[in-house]
Write a protein that holds these residues in place. Sequence first.
Motif, PDB file in Angstrom:
ATOM      1  N   CYS A  30      -9.580  -0.283   1.946  1.00 21.14           N
ATOM      2  CA  CYS A  30      -8.570  -1.066   1.176  1.00 21.14           C
ATOM      3  C   CYS A  30      -7.200  -1.214   1.477  1.00 21.14           C
ATOM      4  O   CYS A  30      -6.800  -0.071   2.125  1.00 21.14           O
ATOM      5  N   ILE A  38      -4.491  -5.417  -4.685  1.00 22.40           N
ATOM      6  CA  ILE A  38      -5.465  -4.585  -3.761  1.00 22.40           C
ATOM      7  C   ILE A  38      -6.452  -5.498  -3.327  1.00 22.40           C
ATOM      8  O   ILE A  38      -7.487  -6.188  -3.855  1.00 22.40           O
ATOM      9  N   CYS A  40      -9.914  -5.022  -0.907  1.00 20.84           N
ATOM     10  CA  CYS A  40     -10.637  -4.117  -0.301  1.00 20.84           C
ATOM     11  C   CYS A  40     -11.914  -4.803   0.472  1.00 20.84           C
ATOM     12  O   CYS A  40     -12.508  -5.893   0.175  1.00 20.84           O
ATOM     13  N   GLU A  78     -10.986  -8.307  -4.579  1.00 25.57           N
ATOM     14  CA  GLU A  78      -9.761  -7.946  -4.660  1.00 25.57           C
ATOM     15  C   GLU A  78      -9.295  -8.002  -6.143  1.00 25.57           C
ATOM     16  O   GLU A  78     -10.220  -8.797  -6.827  1.00 25.57           O
ATOM     17  N   LYS A  81      -3.547  -4.486  -8.984  1.00 26.01           N
ATOM     18  CA  LYS A  81      -3.145  -3.194  -8.759  1.00 26.01           C
ATOM     19  C   LYS A  81      -2.835  -2.503  -9.996  1.00 26.01           C
ATOM     20  O   LYS A  81      -1.784  -2.984 -10.679  1.00 26.01           O
ATOM     21  N   VAL A  88     -11.243   3.787  -6.393  1.00 28.78           N
ATOM     22  CA  VAL A  88     -12.022   2.430  -5.982  1.00 28.78           C
ATOM     23  C   VAL A  88     -13.361   3.222  -5.544  1.00 28.78           C
ATOM     24  O   VAL A  88     -13.524   3.957  -4.763  1.00 28.78           O
ATOM     25  N   ILE A 105      -5.046   4.334   0.215  1.00 24.50           N
ATOM     26  CA  ILE A 105      -5.254   2.930   0.172  1.00 24.50           C
ATOM     27  C   ILE A 105      -3.751   2.359   1.427  1.00 24.50           C
ATOM     28  O   ILE A 105      -2.777   3.075   1.439  1.00 24.50           O
TER      29      ILE A 105
END
Length: 107
Positions: A30, A38, A40, A78, A81, A88, A105
């Motif tokens: 991520c 964020i 991933c 996505e 945040k 996650v 991350i």
Amino acid sequence: MIFRVFILGWVVFFAVLSGPVFSHSPLLMCYDEGDGTILCEGGWSDGSCASCTPVYVIDQETGSMVACGMLDRAGFFEFDKPGGAFVVLFDGGQGHTLELLSSEIIE
């Protein structure tokens, strides 16, 4: 005696064949996009795509889910945040789950 050798031969045969079946592991990376989101990327260690795999974002303090979704066709997910620490969770099924802490991350 011959029966034991026969059975042992089949056990070895199936053990060798089952190796490739269990040869993949989940992968998840991520990235903090710097814009409040964020991104991933998930997949399998054998190079196959993990599209449609569920991904959950869980608040570490409360244990409540703050976001959820699935990896898209390209293996991306996505989300906005969250404030504070979170986890996650890549849920590839039994024995194929992976947790990534917010502290891990990449920024």
